[in-house]
Each structure stands twice: as C-alpha cells, then as structure tokens.
Design an enzyme around this catalytic site. Sequence first.
Site, PDB file in Angstrom:
ATOM      1  N   ARG A   1      27.119  -4.997   9.403  1.00  0.00           N
ATOM      2  CA  ARG A   1      27.382  -5.514   8.048  1.00  0.00           C
ATOM      3  C   ARG A   1      26.813  -6.912   7.809  1.00  0.00           C
ATOM      4  NH1 ARG A   1      32.795  -3.097   8.691  1.00  0.00           N
ATOM      5  NH2 ARG A   1      32.563  -0.939   8.041  1.00  0.00           N
TER       6      ARG A   1
ATOM      7  N   LYS B   1      14.070 -10.669  -0.630  1.00  0.00           N
ATOM      8  CA  LYS B   1      13.890  -9.233  -0.870  1.00  0.00           C
ATOM      9  C   LYS B   1      13.585  -8.566   0.453  1.00  0.00           C
ATOM     10  CE  LYS B   1      12.220  -8.798  -5.608  1.00  0.00           C
ATOM     11  NZ  LYS B   1      11.136  -8.208  -6.409  1.00  0.00           N
TER      12      LYS B   1
ATOM     13  N   GLU C   1      -1.811 -12.799  -3.687  1.00  0.00           N
ATOM     14  CA  GLU C   1      -0.478 -13.152  -4.182  1.00  0.00           C
ATOM     15  C   GLU C   1      -0.460 -14.584  -4.746  1.00  0.00           C
ATOM     16  OE1 GLU C   1       2.172 -11.260  -4.640  1.00  0.00           O
ATOM     17  OE2 GLU C   1       2.200  -9.656  -3.138  1.00  0.00           O
TER      18      GLU C   1
ATOM     19  N   LYS D   1       7.707 -20.103  -6.216  1.00  0.00           N
ATOM     20  CA  LYS D   1       8.607 -18.977  -5.954  1.00  0.00           C
ATOM     21  C   LYS D   1      10.058 -19.428  -5.812  1.00  0.00           C
ATOM     22  CE  LYS D   1       9.268 -14.686  -3.660  1.00  0.00           C
ATOM     23  NZ  LYS D   1       8.706 -13.600  -2.849  1.00  0.00           N
TER      24      LYS D   1
ATOM     25  N   GLU E   1      16.775 -10.658  -9.565  1.00  0.00           N
ATOM     26  CA  GLU E   1      15.745 -10.063 -10.426  1.00  0.00           C
ATOM     27  C   GLU E   1      16.309  -9.378 -11.663  1.00  0.00           C
ATOM     28  OE1 GLU E   1      12.130  -8.486  -8.479  1.00  0.00           O
ATOM     29  OE2 GLU E   1      12.437  -6.716  -9.694  1.00  0.00           O
TER      30      GLU E   1
ATOM     31  N   ARG F   1      12.619 -13.310 -12.571  1.00  0.00           N
ATOM     32  CA  ARG F   1      11.983 -12.976 -11.296  1.00  0.00           C
ATOM     33  C   ARG F   1      11.053 -11.768 -11.408  1.00  0.00           C
ATOM     34  NH1 ARG F   1      14.604 -12.803  -5.154  1.00  0.00           N
ATOM     35  NH2 ARG F   1      12.651 -12.271  -4.137  1.00  0.00           N
TER      36      ARG F   1
ATOM     37  N   ASN G   1       6.404  -9.735 -10.280  1.00  0.00           N
ATOM     38  CA  ASN G   1       5.885  -8.397  -9.991  1.00  0.00           C
ATOM     39  C   ASN G   1       4.615  -8.086 -10.778  1.00  0.00           C
ATOM     40  OD1 ASN G   1       7.780  -7.330  -8.066  1.00  0.00           O
ATOM     41  ND2 ASN G   1       9.288  -7.474  -9.692  1.00  0.00           N
TER      42      ASN G   1
ATOM     43  N   HIS H   1       2.220  -5.565  -9.549  1.00  0.00           N
ATOM     44  CA  HIS H   1       2.874  -4.744  -8.525  1.00  0.00           C
ATOM     45  C   HIS H   1       3.245  -3.337  -9.009  1.00  0.00           C
ATOM     46  CE1 HIS H   1       2.961  -8.507  -6.417  1.00  0.00           C
ATOM     47  NE2 HIS H   1       3.538  -7.955  -5.363  1.00  0.00           N
TER      48      HIS H   1
ATOM     49  N   HIS I   1       2.093  -0.612  -6.419  1.00  0.00           N
ATOM     50  CA  HIS I   1       2.989   0.260  -5.657  1.00  0.00           C
ATOM     51  C   HIS I   1       2.563   1.720  -5.746  1.00  0.00           C
ATOM     52  CE1 HIS I   1       6.514  -2.857  -5.728  1.00  0.00           C
ATOM     53  NE2 HIS I   1       5.518  -3.201  -4.940  1.00  0.00           N
TER      54      HIS I   1
ATOM     55  N   HIS J   1      -1.344  -4.714   1.260  1.00  0.00           N
ATOM     56  CA  HIS J   1      -0.538  -4.901   0.054  1.00  0.00           C
ATOM     57  C   HIS J   1      -1.232  -5.845  -0.938  1.00  0.00           C
ATOM     58  CE1 HIS J   1       2.810  -5.468  -2.626  1.00  0.00           C
ATOM     59  NE2 HIS J   1       2.890  -6.759  -2.330  1.00  0.00           N
TER      60      HIS J   1
END
Lengths: 352, 352
Positions: free
Chosen positions: B110, B132, B174, B219, B229, B233, B237, B240, B244, B257
Amino acid sequence: MKVKVSLDKNTSYNVYINELEKLNFNTKVVILTNELVAKLHLDVLLRKIHAKELFVVKIKDGEEYKNLQTIEYILNQMCSYKLDRKSLLISFGGGVISDMGGFVASIYQRGIEFINIPTTLLACVDASVGGKTGVNNKFGKNLIGTFYQPKAVYCQSEFLKTLASRELAAGMAEFIKMAVVFDVKILSFLENLDEDKFLNANLDDATLAQIIQKSIELKANIVSQDEKENGLRMLLNYGHTFAHVIENQTGYKKYLHGEAVAIGMNMANTLALNFGLLSEQECKRVQNLLIKFKLPISYKIPNIEEFYNAFFLDKKTHYQKINFILACGLGKACIKNDISKENIMQALKVFV
Amino acid sequence: MKVKVSLDKNTSYNVYINELEKLNFNTKVVILTNELVAKLHLDVLLRKIHAKELFVVKIKDGEEYKNLQTIEYILNQMCSYKLDRKSLLISFGGGVISDMGGFVASIYQRGIEFINIPTTLLACVDASVGGKTGVNNKFGKNLIGTFYQPKAVYCQSEFLKTLASRELAAGMAEFIKMAVVFDVKILSFLENLDEDKFLNANLDDATLAQIIQKSIELKANIVSQDEKENGLRMLLNYGHTFAHVIENQTGYKKYLHGEAVAIGMNMANTLALNFGLLSEQECKRVQNLLIKFKLPISYKIPNIEEFYNAFFLDKKTHYQKINFILACGLGKACIKNDISKENIMQALKVFV
C-alpha cells in the site's frame, strides 16, 4: 442512519445503513461482483442504479481469486467498455470484492471514484470502510494494494438475509475483534445476543443495523485519526498477523477471512497470556464468545519455524521487528515489537 | 542547483540537478533498473548509495516491457527480499523505469517511498517529475497507474553522456513541447542551439543543466497547480493524444516515446492549422525545429477510422468527448473538446 468517516482533503464520506433507495449517475458505471452475489442480488441492485451506461463485471467467488491475474481481467473489461476517468465503479460483494474493486478503481487511468455496497456482514462491519484495498500473492496477504477511499458505502441488511451461518460468523469475528480491542461493553452485548437467531439470519433488522453501526463508528473513528496506519490503526489488525499466515498456508481456501481472524485472536491471546497482559479468565471469555458463534479457535501449525518466518512478510513488520497487536486487558490493546523469538515460539507450540 | 515541486500534504519534493554525492538510508533499498543502464552506470550509482541492505532488480530495456507482467515480476522480487513499508525504491533509468518504479512503489504494501534518478534526457526533463506512474496494456498507453510523488529526483548529466543521439532527440521532443505550449522564448533558444553538439552528447554541462532546469521549472509550476490533471496539467499532453495511438499501433517498438510525441505535435498542429489557431508559418517553425533535432514528424496511418476510434481510450477523453490539446499561437495552448469527427478525420487524412 449514516456514519461519517472524516478525512482530510475532500475524501470524507458517509456509510449509509439501510438507506439505499435510488442512485443516479450521469456517468458510465461498472458494477464489480461475483457469480454467486450476482445470482442472488444483482436484479435488486440494478433496479436501484441509474447510469448513463451500466456494465457488470463478474468474477469467481473466493479469496483464492484475489490476485493480480483477476485484477488484470477486470481492468481489461473496463478498457473494453471504454470507461473514462469520470466513470464510477461499484463493488458489490464481500470483502474480496471491495478490496479488489477499490484497488482497481485506484489504478484504472490513475484513479476513478468507487462506491462499496457490501453483501457480507464482514464487509459491512469492516472491509468496506477505511480505504484499504489490495490483493494477495504467493508471498502473503494484501501485500499489493493502495490506500484509496470510497465515495460512499451502502450497507443493506436485505443483502445479508441470504448469508450462510458460516459467513455470518466470519463477520461476527471482526466485530468481536472490535470489542476486544476497543470496547468491552460490546462483549457483554454479544454474550447476551441470541446466537441461533443470528447464525440463521433471523436477527431483526434493528439489531443487525445496530451491530453494523457500532462497528463502523469504531472503525471510522480510528481511520479518521490514522488513515495510513502509522500507529493507532494497527490495533485493528489484532489477530490478523496470525490470520494472514494461516490463510496463506491454507491457500486462502480452507478458512474464510473472519474464521482465520478468530483463530488469530486466540493465538494472540495465548501470547498475551504468557506476558501477563491477559488473565486466563479473560482469554477464556473471548474463546467462549468465539465458540458461541461457531468460530474456529485452533489451527494445527504444520511447522512452527516456517510459521514464524512468514511473519516477516507482514506489512506491520519493520526492520525485522514483528509488531504484535495484543489485548492488554479486555477493551484495550497495545503494540509489542520486542517479543523474542523464543517467546513467540513458545506461544506457537500450543498450536502444534 | 535544485527546483522545488510544491504540493500539499507533505508531498513536496526537490529535483536536484548535478548534486548527487552520497545518499545514506537507514532502511532497505531496492534499485530498479534495466540491463543496459546497469551495465553502463550501476557501478557509479552503487558507490553513491549506502543502505541497511541494498538490492537490485533488473528488467529488460524497452517500452514493450512496460506492462503488468513486469510489475508482477518486480513485486515478487521485492517480496522475496522481504522489503517492508519503510523500505525505499530507487528508479534508475529512463521514463519506462520511472513510470514503473513509481507504480510499484505506490502499490507495494500500500505504498513505500521512492526516488527517481533518471538516465535519459526525456526522463530528466519530463517523466521523472510530477508523480504520474503507470504501465500500458493492449488497449493503450498508461491506462493503468497512479498519481504518486517521488521523495526526491536527482538528475545527473554524467548519466546522459552515454546516450545515443536518437535518445537525446527524444528528450528534446518533450522540451520542444514545453516551449510550444508555455514559453516561446525557449523556441528561439533551441533554434540557436548547436544541434550537432547536442545530438553527439557534446553539449557542455552548464547548457544541458540549463535545459533540464528550465523544463523542470515549467513542469513543477504546472504540477503544483494541478497535481491530478483536472485542467491545466492536461496541457502537458500536447502531442500525446496522437502519440499514444501511434505507440500502441506500433507495439511500443518502432518509436521512442519522444519520437511519437514529435509526430503527435505535428499532427496536433495540423488540426490547429485547420481551425486557424496556428498559422502556416508557426506550424512550419515547429516542424523545422523537430527536423533540426532529427525527430520524425510523420507517421503513415494505416486506417484512419481505427486511429480515430483509439482516441476514445485516451485518459483525457470524458463522456465520449475527446480533449485535444492544441497550440493557440506559439507559447500558448488550449483544450478543444468540441471538434467534429469530420474535422478530425480531415486532419488525419494528411497522414495517410
């Protein structure tokens, strides 16, 4: 009636007892349940839930399916339904379902909301509240999981009417745990409870609701003070350090979780007795209550060295020190992390 | 130098640039890395880390191994080392490693603490900061994961010296994203940067540190305002949503990526151009910058209907509305969720 679980950062929520009428969601909703619960109660639930789109994921019934493989199956189903970040998951079942549903909700697209609707007494009085989620692996119980709180919990006595007496007894074990650790008055209440009515699911709704309410009030109070189990909340694991080893050694098949906890409490009490924390009379009183509700109090340990070593994977074990939760008199508990191997082995030997 | 990522509830942390000397931990520590990084840099790292007990888990290198199977392997290793709740995980590698290390840390017992030590430019400027975490599945990218912040991030230019130019370019993608979305001044800076020195890992440490610092400052500022997000935020993306789908369609093997993001930015700009949000000149300017750093800007879409449908599993898609992040002039971005299928298909057709 309702009980509030007070947490910070907008994560507080209510546990409603016998108040589920109609729930309307302007989102996609997925209900996670198992085949048995679905057969018995899904129709009733579906009449109460309205959603933009409603999906049902059914898994097999049993603690032995509480693993990462099942989690992957559920996630794949959710992806195939194109659930989005605003979608909601409803866990509809016992502790296994609420543990897995909460875990899935916490990791699907980095977290979606979820609601628990427990269908076992154990899940009502314990598992559905508090935000502990997770699954087992071959190394032990609940070793993988998250702290992730539900948005609401709905306990309905109507869903408990179909429970076998063994299931009801297993739920009672967690309530007895609460009594021993926090509130000795509950012990007297349970000693006077008609066990036949209880075990035959014939208890009146008001008494059943009272049991659920009392348990949730106690748990909500603890969780509010120590959500992430840094101290106080550990006391709720009374009996569990032993129970997790028993469940693991028996492949999560032989005992219901509550049954293993019953044995675990008796083991913990044996240790407490050796340290003079409990009197023989107090030990006996708890034993008698467990027996009254047809709960097991003994497990034949195949190999005490192996049993001892398994403690080191318990989540309460830090720096090679095992944290044992022991009753210190009835209605109080303490954490002992300085018990020697010799003393532990001595207590385990009683169960060989 | 260091940059602070300010978050509430005691989860703020620092990103240190070229400040990693010695780290001492009074706990068990596990380093998660891949075979390639281990061969190149693990010796150097091991000399800097002191722990009560130190373990290393090595996985295969590549985005195609970023899945639940690998997560299970890592968790089993950690269990076999009997790591406890006070143990620490160090992610030592690129974005794949930091995404998976953070995820594992968030679900082991946990949640345990973790630190990122990125070894790619992409991970330095983006992936290692912001919390993330996650893995891919057959349905898409990062569909399973958590928001879980590291305790600290250490970016060391020494680890970037061995990067191939393709890896460096992917990191640059990026950073270009940051420029287009937030700060047009960076575009000019990059237009004047010596691309040969950069791509040959011959840039002086100070300039490299400057790139990392600037990116992390931008960032950190965004993440501090919108950790989960819910709005702002999402702008990160940019590119992205397309990337993706490209990565998923090519099995996470063909493109790094950052390369997929480069193509995705060009696709997003094509859409923005059609809506008059960007001028042809502005589109061209971004294209030229991508080309200057040897980044791809085109991908031959096999089937635009399938490509379109894949958008619906993007985490930014809510209630069947796809959220497109588009540049609205250079240095600014906006979210459009009302673009018709027809208009989207028109932009995709350019890439058939």
